[in-house]
Design an enzyme around this catalytic site. Sequence first.
Site, PDB file in Angstrom:
ATOM      1  N   ARG A 130      20.672  19.300  77.748  1.00 25.91           N
ATOM      2  CA  ARG A 130      20.606  18.720  79.089  1.00 25.91           C
ATOM      3  C   ARG A 130      21.919  18.857  79.851  1.00 25.91           C
ATOM      4  NH1 ARG A 130      16.876  13.226  78.607  1.00 25.91           N
ATOM      5  NH2 ARG A 130      15.106  14.195  77.543  1.00 25.91           N
ATOM      6  N   ASP A 167      15.094   1.359  88.616  1.00 28.90           N
ATOM      7  CA  ASP A 167      15.459   2.288  87.544  1.00 28.90           C
ATOM      8  C   ASP A 167      16.922   2.636  87.751  1.00 28.90           C
ATOM      9  OD1 ASP A 167      13.455   4.103  85.554  1.00 28.90           O
ATOM     10  OD2 ASP A 167      15.460   4.921  85.836  1.00 28.90           O
TER      11      ASP A 167
END
Length: 275
Positions: free
Chosen positions: A37, A138
């Site tokens: 990632r 979030d």
Amino acid sequence: MREFQFTTVDFDKIRKLIHQRAGISLSSAKEDMVYSRLSRRLRACGDKTFADYLGRLERDKAEVETFINSLTTNLTSFFREAHHFDILADQLKKAGDRPTIKIWCTAASTGEEPYSLAMTACEAFNTLTPPVQILASDIDTNVLAHGRAGVYRADRIERMDPARVRRFFLKGVGSQTDQVRVRPELQRLINFRQVNLLDVRYTVSGPLDFIFCRNVMIYFDKPTQYGILQRFAPLLKPEGLLFAGHSESFLHAADLFRSRGRTVYERSDAPRDTR
């Protein structure tokens, strides 16, 4: 062979930083995932080594946000762990003429969970304008933008009851036939906002009737979980309910919350059998 050198020191620094900033505890088994990632970020930033990238994180606040977004897992679906929405519907139907009911979805991801909450409220009150306010939060700003837009691939709702689809979704036309959009009435019930569960104080107004914190605590160690639960408790009404993920348990915080079964919790000081 890896494109970038990735040392144990690099990995340990990343593990420490993501724990400090987002509370996420990465095991040693996540090394390949972290490399995969973050190597994309090295390419995008033009950094030659992970050490260079870690140096960038010390001086670039915008990249820190992207770093967190890159390492955040966002696995979600509409009406995931459906029994919780059945329980919520029963509670809402008992609400009667109470003032506005406030729900906090603490790990909204791309929006499927808060929209499922909104649909549940509409069905329970049999109206597209139920007396419900949903805060969908979030830490990942990218997924919040997705949720706020309310547009999904049509295959995301293919298992949903057709009557529910007709009531709550608008089908795309032309080049967007493979997409659907949630009805604007659902969007008006939800406020999408970034909240870091590690913050000392939350920008969340209580008292809340329900908190959904599902399948996020598994990424935190027990002390971090306890600290979050300490901040949840005073925000939740004495008779309010906390919903956790199917693999999560808060037995280590029995002084704060007690189980009602099926991964639903109430405050430990709540009157028993109130619902």
